[in-house]
Design a protein around this motif. Structure first.
Motif, PDB file in Angstrom:
ATOM      1  N   VAL A  20       5.175  -8.839  -3.162  1.00  0.00           N
ATOM      2  CA  VAL A  20       5.820  -7.895  -4.079  1.00  0.00           C
ATOM      3  C   VAL A  20       5.842  -8.492  -5.479  1.00  0.00           C
ATOM      4  O   VAL A  20       6.415  -9.552  -5.709  1.00  0.00           O
ATOM      5  N   LYS A  21       5.232  -7.775  -6.405  1.00  0.00           N
ATOM      6  CA  LYS A  21       5.179  -8.211  -7.800  1.00  0.00           C
ATOM      7  C   LYS A  21       6.447  -7.773  -8.520  1.00  0.00           C
ATOM      8  O   LYS A  21       6.999  -6.705  -8.245  1.00  0.00           O
ATOM      9  N   ALA A  22       6.930  -8.569  -9.446  1.00  0.00           N
ATOM     10  CA  ALA A  22       8.112  -8.210 -10.224  1.00  0.00           C
ATOM     11  C   ALA A  22       7.876  -6.891 -10.950  1.00  0.00           C
ATOM     12  O   ALA A  22       6.789  -6.651 -11.487  1.00  0.00           O
ATOM     13  N   PRO A  23       8.865  -5.998 -10.987  1.00  0.00           N
ATOM     14  CA  PRO A  23       8.679  -4.664 -11.567  1.00  0.00           C
ATOM     15  C   PRO A  23       8.158  -4.661 -12.997  1.00  0.00           C
ATOM     16  O   PRO A  23       7.401  -3.772 -13.385  1.00  0.00           O
ATOM     17  N   ALA A  24       8.543  -5.647 -13.806  1.00  0.00           N
ATOM     18  CA  ALA A  24       8.120  -5.656 -15.206  1.00  0.00           C
ATOM     19  C   ALA A  24       6.605  -5.693 -15.353  1.00  0.00           C
ATOM     20  O   ALA A  24       6.044  -5.145 -16.302  1.00  0.00           O
ATOM     21  N   GLY A  25       5.928  -6.340 -14.402  1.00  0.00           N
ATOM     22  CA  GLY A  25       4.481  -6.443 -14.482  1.00  0.00           C
ATOM     23  C   GLY A  25       3.744  -5.605 -13.470  1.00  0.00           C
ATOM     24  O   GLY A  25       2.520  -5.712 -13.334  1.00  0.00           O
ATOM     25  N   ALA A  26       4.475  -4.758 -12.751  1.00  0.00           N
ATOM     26  CA  ALA A  26       3.881  -3.984 -11.665  1.00  0.00           C
ATOM     27  C   ALA A  26       3.559  -2.558 -12.100  1.00  0.00           C
ATOM     28  O   ALA A  26       4.163  -2.019 -13.021  1.00  0.00           O
ATOM     29  N   LYS A  27       2.579  -1.978 -11.430  1.00  0.00           N
ATOM     30  CA  LYS A  27       2.223  -0.565 -11.598  1.00  0.00           C
ATOM     31  C   LYS A  27       1.933  -0.214 -13.055  1.00  0.00           C
ATOM     32  O   LYS A  27       2.391   0.797 -13.584  1.00  0.00           O
ATOM     33  N   ARG A  62       9.530  -9.474  12.434  1.00  0.00           N
ATOM     34  CA  ARG A  62       9.899 -10.267  11.256  1.00  0.00           C
ATOM     35  C   ARG A  62       9.156  -9.735  10.043  1.00  0.00           C
ATOM     36  O   ARG A  62       7.963  -9.443  10.116  1.00  0.00           O
ATOM     37  N   VAL A  63       9.867  -9.606   8.931  1.00  0.00           N
ATOM     38  CA  VAL A  63       9.252  -9.190   7.669  1.00  0.00           C
ATOM     39  C   VAL A  63       9.501 -10.290   6.639  1.00  0.00           C
ATOM     40  O   VAL A  63      10.649 -10.674   6.398  1.00  0.00           O
ATOM     41  N   VAL A  64       8.426 -10.791   6.057  1.00  0.00           N
ATOM     42  CA  VAL A  64       8.494 -11.852   5.058  1.00  0.00           C
ATOM     43  C   VAL A  64       8.016 -11.279   3.728  1.00  0.00           C
ATOM     44  O   VAL A  64       6.876 -10.821   3.618  1.00  0.00           O
ATOM     45  N   VAL A  65       8.879 -11.295   2.733  1.00  0.00           N
ATOM     46  CA  VAL A  65       8.536 -10.801   1.406  1.00  0.00           C
ATOM     47  C   VAL A  65       8.288 -11.989   0.487  1.00  0.00           C
ATOM     48  O   VAL A  65       9.122 -12.889   0.383  1.00  0.00           O
ATOM     49  N   VAL A  66       7.141 -11.981  -0.182  1.00  0.00           N
ATOM     50  CA  VAL A  66       6.773 -13.064  -1.096  1.00  0.00           C
ATOM     51  C   VAL A  66       6.785 -12.526  -2.523  1.00  0.00           C
ATOM     52  O   VAL A  66       6.164 -11.499  -2.805  1.00  0.00           O
ATOM     53  N   GLY A  67       7.478 -13.202  -3.406  1.00  0.00           N
ATOM     54  CA  GLY A  67       7.530 -12.751  -4.793  1.00  0.00           C
ATOM     55  C   GLY A  67       8.408 -13.662  -5.615  1.00  0.00           C
ATOM     56  O   GLY A  67       8.695 -14.792  -5.222  1.00  0.00           O
ATOM     57  N   ASP A  68       8.852 -13.159  -6.765  1.00  0.00           N
ATOM     58  CA  ASP A  68       9.705 -13.969  -7.635  1.00  0.00           C
ATOM     59  C   ASP A  68      11.048 -13.298  -7.915  1.00  0.00           C
ATOM     60  O   ASP A  68      11.757 -13.698  -8.830  1.00  0.00           O
ATOM     61  N   ASP A  69      11.390 -12.278  -7.124  1.00  0.00           N
ATOM     62  CA  ASP A  69      12.651 -11.566  -7.317  1.00  0.00           C
ATOM     63  C   ASP A  69      13.248 -11.262  -5.948  1.00  0.00           C
ATOM     64  O   ASP A  69      12.791 -10.362  -5.244  1.00  0.00           O
ATOM     65  N   LEU A  89      -2.048 -12.068  -6.475  1.00  0.00           N
ATOM     66  CA  LEU A  89      -1.910 -11.433  -5.164  1.00  0.00           C
ATOM     67  C   LEU A  89      -2.451 -12.322  -4.054  1.00  0.00           C
ATOM     68  O   LEU A  89      -1.787 -12.522  -3.029  1.00  0.00           O
ATOM     69  N   THR A  90      -3.644 -12.865  -4.241  1.00  0.00           N
ATOM     70  CA  THR A  90      -4.250 -13.682  -3.184  1.00  0.00           C
ATOM     71  C   THR A  90      -3.410 -14.906  -2.888  1.00  0.00           C
ATOM     72  O   THR A  90      -3.161 -15.245  -1.717  1.00  0.00           O
ATOM     73  N   ARG A  91      -2.930 -15.575  -3.936  1.00  0.00           N
ATOM     74  CA  ARG A  91      -2.101 -16.769  -3.741  1.00  0.00           C
ATOM     75  C   ARG A  91      -0.803 -16.426  -3.027  1.00  0.00           C
ATOM     76  O   ARG A  91      -0.348 -17.146  -2.129  1.00  0.00           O
ATOM     77  N   ALA A  92      -0.179 -15.319  -3.423  1.00  0.00           N
ATOM     78  CA  ALA A  92       1.079 -14.920  -2.789  1.00  0.00           C
ATOM     79  C   ALA A  92       0.870 -14.625  -1.314  1.00  0.00           C
ATOM     80  O   ALA A  92       1.683 -15.016  -0.457  1.00  0.00           O
TER      81      ALA A  92
END
Length: 228
Positions: A20-27, A62-69, A89-92
């Motif tokens: 999941v990308k931080a909203p400020a830089g997403a979409k 199990r759900v694992v969310v990777v991001g910075d928020d 994305l690939t690294r995350a």
């Protein structure tokens, strides 16, 4: 179709990794039609509705969310993306898969899947159907509604998951030996553009996306539904 053989395939207890990308830089492709504040609210809603659908799926353990928020993880397990290495994305995804496998024996009988976090029309039963089908193959993927991307990549027990998200990911997954699964509408409909958002709204989105969309008027003739 061999129904007896299909019935004999057990339901896997899947670990699902969601970057999941931080909203400020997403979409950012929505920015041409949606003001910044509303775009960020939509990006946040997409992620949280996707995560909620994954958590509600019976086949997901199990759900694992990777991001910075961490606030974007909802009720899922949050793993902060490392700050001491290049991001993307690939690294995350790689980091999330590695974290999911760190539990060792706990994951031996489980499949691992990567699900993108912009599927606001996803229903738990759609994810269940895809994961049940994926359990029959070492590697599998679901093509997105536009035909070139991927929304879900999976590895059943004993297989190593090295997904190929990014440009032309569907073709790259197929070339790497991933079996293409039939895509349901909600699982295939990722949202990057106004047209895609309009399609997702027609399919029926999660409550947070519905609320966020109700506050904007979509250009091009489509209007967001009112919240109940």
């Amino acid at each position: 179709m061999n129904r007896a053989a299909d019935a004999a395939v057990p339901t896997a207890a899947w670990t699902v990794v969601i970057p999941v990308k931080a909203p400020a830089g997403a979409k950012t492709r929505l920015a041409v039609a949606v003001p910044t504040v509303e775009r960020e609210a939509l990006a946040r809603a997409f992620a949280l509705d996707t995560i909620a659908a994954a958590l509600a799926a019976r086949s997901v353990a199990r759900v694992v969310v990777v991001g910075d928020d961490a606030s974007l993880a909802g009720e899922a397990e949050f793993v902060p993306e490392p700050v001491d290495r290049p991001r993307g994305l690939t690294r995350a995804i790689e980091y999330g898969i590695a974290h999911a496998g760190a539990s060792g024996d706990e994951l031996e009988a489980q499949g691992v899947a990567v699900l993108l976090g912009d599927l606001p029309a996803l229903k738990p039963e759609e994810l269940d159907a895809a994961l049940d089908a994926a359990a029959r193959h070492p590697l599998a993927f679901v093509r997105d509604a536009d035909g070139t991307g991927t929304t879900l990549a999976t590895a059943s027990s004993g297989a190593v998951l090295r997904p190929h998200f990014g440009a032309d990911s569907a073709a790259r997954h197929a070339a790497a030996g991933f079996v293409e699964l039939e895509a349901s509408a909600g699982l295939a409909r990722d949202v990057d553009t106004i047209d895609a958002l309009a399609e997702a709204l027609e399919l029926g989105v999660g409550p947070l996306t519905s609320a966020a969309a109700s506050r904007i008027l979509l250009r091009g003739g489509a209007s967001a539904p009112k919240s109940p």
